[in-house]
Motif scaffolding. Sequence first.
Motif, PDB file in Angstrom:
ATOM      1  N   LEU A  28       0.976 -10.295   4.766  1.00 39.00           N
ATOM      2  CA  LEU A  28       1.056 -10.937   3.458  1.00 39.00           C
ATOM      3  C   LEU A  28       2.506 -11.265   3.101  1.00 39.00           C
ATOM      4  O   LEU A  28       2.799 -12.322   2.531  1.00 39.00           O
ATOM      5  N   ALA A  29       3.413 -10.344   3.422  1.00 38.15           N
ATOM      6  CA  ALA A  29       4.832 -10.580   3.135  1.00 38.15           C
ATOM      7  C   ALA A  29       5.353 -11.782   3.924  1.00 38.15           C
ATOM      8  O   ALA A  29       6.109 -12.607   3.391  1.00 38.15           O
ATOM      9  N   HIS A  60      -4.180 -16.447   1.100  1.00 40.59           N
ATOM     10  CA  HIS A  60      -3.823 -15.381   2.045  1.00 40.59           C
ATOM     11  C   HIS A  60      -4.264 -14.014   1.521  1.00 40.59           C
ATOM     12  O   HIS A  60      -4.712 -13.160   2.302  1.00 40.59           O
ATOM     13  N   ILE A  61      -4.148 -13.788   0.226  1.00 33.90           N
ATOM     14  CA  ILE A  61      -4.574 -12.513  -0.363  1.00 33.90           C
ATOM     15  C   ILE A  61      -6.079 -12.332  -0.193  1.00 33.90           C
ATOM     16  O   ILE A  61      -6.563 -11.260   0.206  1.00 33.90           O
ATOM     17  N   GLY A  73      -7.446  -3.530  -3.233  1.00 35.81           N
ATOM     18  CA  GLY A  73      -6.687  -4.584  -3.895  1.00 35.81           C
ATOM     19  C   GLY A  73      -5.505  -5.022  -3.054  1.00 35.81           C
ATOM     20  O   GLY A  73      -5.052  -4.295  -2.164  1.00 35.81           O
ATOM     21  N   ALA A  74      -5.011  -6.217  -3.354  1.00 34.81           N
ATOM     22  CA  ALA A  74      -3.852  -6.741  -2.636  1.00 34.81           C
ATOM     23  C   ALA A  74      -3.195  -7.812  -3.482  1.00 34.81           C
ATOM     24  O   ALA A  74      -3.844  -8.445  -4.330  1.00 34.81           O
ATOM     25  N   GLY A  75      -1.894  -8.016  -3.261  1.00 31.75           N
ATOM     26  CA  GLY A  75      -1.216  -9.048  -4.022  1.00 31.75           C
ATOM     27  C   GLY A  75       0.282  -9.077  -3.827  1.00 31.75           C
ATOM     28  O   GLY A  75       0.808  -8.502  -2.861  1.00 31.75           O
ATOM     29  N   PHE A  76       0.929  -9.734  -4.780  1.00 30.35           N
ATOM     30  CA  PHE A  76       2.373  -9.976  -4.733  1.00 30.35           C
ATOM     31  C   PHE A  76       2.968  -9.594  -6.079  1.00 30.35           C
ATOM     32  O   PHE A  76       2.415  -9.935  -7.135  1.00 30.35           O
ATOM     33  N   ALA A  77       4.094  -8.888  -6.032  1.00 30.37           N
ATOM     34  CA  ALA A  77       4.781  -8.477  -7.264  1.00 30.37           C
ATOM     35  C   ALA A  77       6.251  -8.846  -7.170  1.00 30.37           C
ATOM     36  O   ALA A  77       6.875  -8.725  -6.110  1.00 30.37           O
ATOM     37  N   SER A  78       6.810  -9.298  -8.291  1.00 30.89           N
ATOM     38  CA  SER A  78       8.246  -9.574  -8.331  1.00 30.89           C
ATOM     39  C   SER A  78       8.732  -9.494  -9.775  1.00 30.89           C
ATOM     40  O   SER A  78       7.936  -9.538 -10.720  1.00 30.89           O
ATOM     41  N   TRP A  95      -5.412  -9.270  -6.751  1.00 28.50           N
ATOM     42  CA  TRP A  95      -6.856  -9.439  -6.557  1.00 28.50           C
ATOM     43  C   TRP A  95      -7.459  -8.102  -6.152  1.00 28.50           C
ATOM     44  O   TRP A  95      -6.840  -7.328  -5.422  1.00 28.50           O
ATOM     45  N   GLN A  96      -8.686  -7.843  -6.644  1.00 27.00           N
ATOM     46  CA  GLN A  96      -9.408  -6.627  -6.294  1.00 27.00           C
ATOM     47  C   GLN A  96     -10.710  -6.963  -5.592  1.00 27.00           C
ATOM     48  O   GLN A  96     -11.282  -8.046  -5.777  1.00 27.00           O
TER      49      GLN A  96
END
Length: 260
Positions: A28-29, A60-61, A73-78, A95-96
């Motif tokens: 994912l990264a 992609h998530i 769950g998966a995702g992006f944080a900033s 997303w869960q």
Amino acid sequence: MNEDVHIDRAHGILDCVVNDARNTAAALAEAAAQILSGQTPVPGSGLRLSADHRRALQTHIQVALQLNPWCNGAGFASFEAHADSDDGYWTLEWWQQEGRSLQHVPLERNQETRRRLDFRAFAWFDQPARRHLPVVEGPYVDYICNGAYTITAAHPVLVRQAFAGVAAVDVLVSTLDRMLLPALRRIGKTALVLNADSRVVMSTAHRIRTGSLWQPQHGDRLIGAPGALRLAVLPFPPPHAAGGHAGPPSLPGLAHRPGS
């Protein structure tokens, strides 16, 4: 079947989940870095997603979740810092998954809540942000996303070697319980899963609670490399239901904190 065979099976399940979580966060990264490759992160600040970036990353998530049914769950944080103030913008594209259902969780909309529950203080964000290194963090109660005991695998998103955000994957401790407890019970001795800080993730003994600090004792068998999740097999059988064996009179490796 001897004890070592059951230990190997349990360790194999745990190792598979941990490695899959790490690899999924890393993939994912990498996808996020490619999507954001046209941007230039400001030193000390992450990147805020545009609508196009968000749509591309969501694909992609979703695929990551569909390929990993154990993943909650998966995702992006900033966090995008504002140069003219101490404030900024918290991005949390999350997303869960429950069964075969995927659901977007609109955590980002309420910036005041994000400010109060500042994820920059959590190890899953802090280590990738400061050291540009992946991390497996937990167990901890995830007050931001699901409110449950959680293990998080996180990986830094780097654009031109500059930090842009964190890709993360969650595994609920309850999910790990369902996957691993049957194999642990077949070992025939008290078995624990410990994190890198020797905190208990799960146990076959009800007296040893999730989150407790375990101090390894003489006779304990530690299986797996330190640094993520590993097994500890103790030299006595687990306590049984009422009418069975009561187990050991004390648990010398269990460190009690004040008030616990």
